[in-house]
Design a protein around this motif. Structure first.
Motif, PDB file in Angstrom:
ATOM      1  N   GLY A   1      -5.810  15.002 -18.077  1.00 40.75           N
ATOM      2  CA  GLY A   1      -5.413  13.829 -18.837  1.00 40.75           C
ATOM      3  C   GLY A   1      -4.551  12.925 -17.990  1.00 40.75           C
ATOM      4  O   GLY A   1      -4.604  12.967 -16.756  1.00 40.75           O
ATOM      5  N   THR A   2      -3.743  12.128 -18.661  1.00 36.11           N
ATOM      6  CA  THR A   2      -2.880  11.184 -17.951  1.00 36.11           C
ATOM      7  C   THR A   2      -1.404  11.443 -18.190  1.00 36.11           C
ATOM      8  O   THR A   2      -0.560  10.646 -17.802  1.00 36.11           O
ATOM      9  CB  THR A   2      -3.220   9.742 -18.367  1.00 36.11           C
ATOM     10  N   SER A   3      -1.076  12.530 -18.824  1.00 32.36           N
ATOM     11  CA  SER A   3       0.333  12.827 -19.064  1.00 32.36           C
ATOM     12  C   SER A   3       0.951  13.476 -17.843  1.00 32.36           C
ATOM     13  O   SER A   3       0.266  14.150 -17.062  1.00 32.36           O
ATOM     14  CB  SER A   3       0.487  13.741 -20.271  1.00 32.36           C
ATOM     15  N   ALA A   4       2.249  13.283 -17.696  1.00 36.43           N
ATOM     16  CA  ALA A   4       2.931  13.850 -16.538  1.00 36.43           C
ATOM     17  C   ALA A   4       2.821  15.366 -16.500  1.00 36.43           C
ATOM     18  O   ALA A   4       2.796  15.971 -15.423  1.00 36.43           O
ATOM     19  CB  ALA A   4       4.405  13.417 -16.563  1.00 36.43           C
ATOM     20  N   GLY A   5       2.730  15.979 -17.662  1.00 37.49           N
ATOM     21  CA  GLY A   5       2.629  17.428 -17.715  1.00 37.49           C
ATOM     22  C   GLY A   5       1.349  17.996 -17.118  1.00 37.49           C
ATOM     23  O   GLY A   5       1.270  19.182 -16.817  1.00 37.49           O
ATOM     24  N   GLU A   6       0.358  17.135 -16.908  1.00 36.16           N
ATOM     25  CA  GLU A   6      -0.897  17.594 -16.301  1.00 36.16           C
ATOM     26  C   GLU A   6      -0.780  17.764 -14.792  1.00 36.16           C
ATOM     27  O   GLU A   6      -1.707  18.240 -14.148  1.00 36.16           O
ATOM     28  CB  GLU A   6      -1.996  16.562 -16.580  1.00 36.16           C
ATOM     29  N   PHE A   7       0.355  17.345 -14.242  1.00 39.56           N
ATOM     30  CA  PHE A   7       0.525  17.367 -12.789  1.00 39.56           C
ATOM     31  C   PHE A   7       1.730  18.249 -12.461  1.00 39.56           C
ATOM     32  O   PHE A   7       2.839  17.990 -12.907  1.00 39.56           O
ATOM     33  CB  PHE A   7       0.722  15.948 -12.267  1.00 39.56           C
ATOM     34  N   SER A   8       1.481  19.277 -11.670  1.00 44.38           N
ATOM     35  CA  SER A   8       2.499  20.306 -11.460  1.00 44.38           C
ATOM     36  C   SER A   8       3.448  20.011 -10.305  1.00 44.38           C
ATOM     37  O   SER A   8       4.568  20.500 -10.290  1.00 44.38           O
ATOM     38  CB  SER A   8       1.809  21.651 -11.197  1.00 44.38           C
TER      39      SER A   8
ATOM     40  N   TYR B   1       7.793   4.722  -7.709  1.00 39.12           N
ATOM     41  CA  TYR B   1       6.422   5.217  -7.844  1.00 39.12           C
ATOM     42  C   TYR B   1       6.344   6.639  -7.320  1.00 39.12           C
ATOM     43  O   TYR B   1       6.811   6.934  -6.224  1.00 39.12           O
ATOM     44  CB  TYR B   1       5.462   4.306  -7.088  1.00 39.12           C
ATOM     45  N   PHE B   2       5.739   7.478  -8.138  1.00 43.96           N
ATOM     46  CA  PHE B   2       5.610   8.895  -7.808  1.00 43.96           C
ATOM     47  C   PHE B   2       4.142   9.269  -7.662  1.00 43.96           C
ATOM     48  O   PHE B   2       3.300   8.832  -8.447  1.00 43.96           O
ATOM     49  CB  PHE B   2       6.206   9.768  -8.916  1.00 43.96           C
ATOM     50  N   CYS B   3       3.884  10.105  -6.698  1.00 47.95           N
ATOM     51  CA  CYS B   3       2.580  10.727  -6.564  1.00 47.95           C
ATOM     52  C   CYS B   3       2.707  12.164  -7.036  1.00 47.95           C
ATOM     53  O   CYS B   3       3.722  12.827  -6.762  1.00 47.95           O
ATOM     54  CB  CYS B   3       2.123  10.683  -5.108  1.00 47.95           C
ATOM     55  N   ALA B   4       1.704  12.638  -7.735  1.00 46.68           N
ATOM     56  CA  ALA B   4       1.743  14.001  -8.257  1.00 46.68           C
ATOM     57  C   ALA B   4       0.351  14.601  -8.185  1.00 46.68           C
ATOM     58  O   ALA B   4      -0.652  13.885  -8.274  1.00 46.68           O
ATOM     59  CB  ALA B   4       2.248  13.992  -9.697  1.00 46.68           C
ATOM     60  N   VAL B   5       0.291  15.903  -8.049  1.00 48.04           N
ATOM     61  CA  VAL B   5      -1.000  16.578  -7.988  1.00 48.04           C
ATOM     62  C   VAL B   5      -1.011  17.728  -8.975  1.00 48.04           C
ATOM     63  O   VAL B   5       0.031  18.277  -9.340  1.00 48.04           O
ATOM     64  CB  VAL B   5      -1.301  17.102  -6.561  1.00 48.04           C
ATOM     65  N   GLY B   6      -2.215  18.080  -9.419  1.00 45.45           N
ATOM     66  CA  GLY B   6      -2.342  19.179 -10.372  1.00 45.45           C
ATOM     67  C   GLY B   6      -3.698  19.152 -11.023  1.00 45.45           C
ATOM     68  O   GLY B   6      -4.669  18.660 -10.451  1.00 45.45           O
ATOM     69  N   ARG B   7      -3.771  19.675 -12.246  1.00 43.72           N
ATOM     70  CA  ARG B   7      -5.040  19.715 -12.947  1.00 43.72           C
ATOM     71  C   ARG B   7      -5.513  18.312 -13.284  1.00 43.72           C
ATOM     72  O   ARG B   7      -6.675  17.973 -13.123  1.00 43.72           O
ATOM     73  CB  ARG B   7      -4.912  20.532 -14.235  1.00 43.72           C
TER      74      ARG B   7
ATOM     75  N   ILE C   1       0.855  -1.181   0.000  1.00 41.19           N
ATOM     76  CA  ILE C   1       0.000   0.000   0.000  1.00 41.19           C
ATOM     77  C   ILE C   1       0.893   1.233   0.000  1.00 41.19           C
ATOM     78  O   ILE C   1       1.735   1.399   0.888  1.00 41.19           O
ATOM     79  CB  ILE C   1      -0.917   0.039   1.223  1.00 41.19           C
ATOM     80  N   LEU C   2       0.707   2.080  -0.985  1.00 38.58           N
ATOM     81  CA  LEU C   2       1.418   3.356  -1.035  1.00 38.58           C
ATOM     82  C   LEU C   2       0.493   4.450  -0.525  1.00 38.58           C
ATOM     83  O   LEU C   2      -0.725   4.400  -0.737  1.00 38.58           O
ATOM     84  CB  LEU C   2       1.846   3.683  -2.459  1.00 38.58           C
ATOM     85  N   SER C   3       1.070   5.429   0.122  1.00 37.21           N
ATOM     86  CA  SER C   3       0.319   6.577   0.612  1.00 37.21           C
ATOM     87  C   SER C   3       0.825   7.843  -0.068  1.00 37.21           C
ATOM     88  O   SER C   3       2.000   7.941  -0.412  1.00 37.21           O
ATOM     89  CB  SER C   3       0.510   6.729   2.121  1.00 37.21           C
ATOM     90  N   CYS C   4      -0.082   8.768  -0.239  1.00 40.49           N
ATOM     91  CA  CYS C   4       0.280  10.062  -0.822  1.00 40.49           C
ATOM     92  C   CYS C   4      -0.490  11.135  -0.077  1.00 40.49           C
ATOM     93  O   CYS C   4      -1.701  11.030   0.099  1.00 40.49           O
ATOM     94  CB  CYS C   4      -0.078  10.090  -2.296  1.00 40.49           C
ATOM     95  N   ALA C   5       0.229  12.152   0.333  1.00 35.33           N
ATOM     96  CA  ALA C   5      -0.405  13.277   1.013  1.00 35.33           C
ATOM     97  C   ALA C   5       0.084  14.567   0.381  1.00 35.33           C
ATOM     98  O   ALA C   5       1.284  14.721   0.115  1.00 35.33           O
ATOM     99  CB  ALA C   5      -0.079  13.254   2.502  1.00 35.33           C
ATOM    100  N   ALA C   6      -0.849  15.483   0.155  1.00 28.72           N
ATOM    101  CA  ALA C   6      -0.503  16.780  -0.419  1.00 28.72           C
ATOM    102  C   ALA C   6      -0.864  17.876   0.573  1.00 28.72           C
ATOM    103  O   ALA C   6      -1.786  17.719   1.381  1.00 28.72           O
ATOM    104  CB  ALA C   6      -1.245  16.990  -1.729  1.00 28.72           C
ATOM    105  N   SER C   7      -0.154  18.983   0.507  1.00 31.25           N
ATOM    106  CA  SER C   7      -0.370  20.066   1.462  1.00 31.25           C
ATOM    107  C   SER C   7      -1.557  20.945   1.099  1.00 31.25           C
ATOM    108  O   SER C   7      -1.978  21.777   1.894  1.00 31.25           O
ATOM    109  CB  SER C   7       0.893  20.930   1.567  1.00 31.25           C
TER     110      SER C   7
END
Length: 120
Positions: free
Chosen positions: A101-108, A92-98, A19-25
């Motif tokens: 879509g599913t491209s990395a560029g959609e997540f800032s 494995y990376f967690c990312a947040v953003g708009r 289980i991976l966890s991801c938390a954003a501020s």
């Protein structure tokens, strides 16, 4: 600036689970999971959209990986990974953003990554 932190990687045998966890501020439109494997550049794994709770999974993880909300924390998710195979080994990376879509560029904003290692 949004801080993103992942945790939960490790070593597991094939067929096992992690289980991976991801938390954003801060809250953003979407949280995504990506991975970088020995044979692939960063690829999309899964996405959660906060406005409607919708989930999207890459074909290669459908039926094996599940996103769920961490109700104990704000802007936090779990990625349940079952029936892991050696091909799932990677960072494995967690990312947040708009996340429209599913491209990395959609997540800032990106976390530092957590390593997952699956032995055969």
């Amino acid at each position: 600036q949004v801080q993103v932190v992942e945790s939960g990687g490790g070593l597991v045998q094939a067929g096992g689970s992690l289980i991976l966890s991801c938390a954003a501020s801060a809250l953003t439109l979407a949280t995504g999971w990506f991975r970088q494997t020995p044979v692939k550049e960063r690829e999309f794994v899964a996405r959660f959209r906060w406005n409607d709770g919708s989930r999207l999974y890459a074909d290669f993880v459908k039926g094996r990986f599940t996103i769920s909300k961490n109700d104990a924390a704000n802007h936090a998710l779990y990625l349940q990974m079952d029936n892991l195979t050696p091909e799932d080994t990677g960072v494995y990376f967690c990312a947040v953003g708009r996340g429209f879509g599913t491209s990395a560029g959609e997540f800032s904003y990106w976390g530092q990554g957590t390593e997952v290692s699956v032995s055969s």
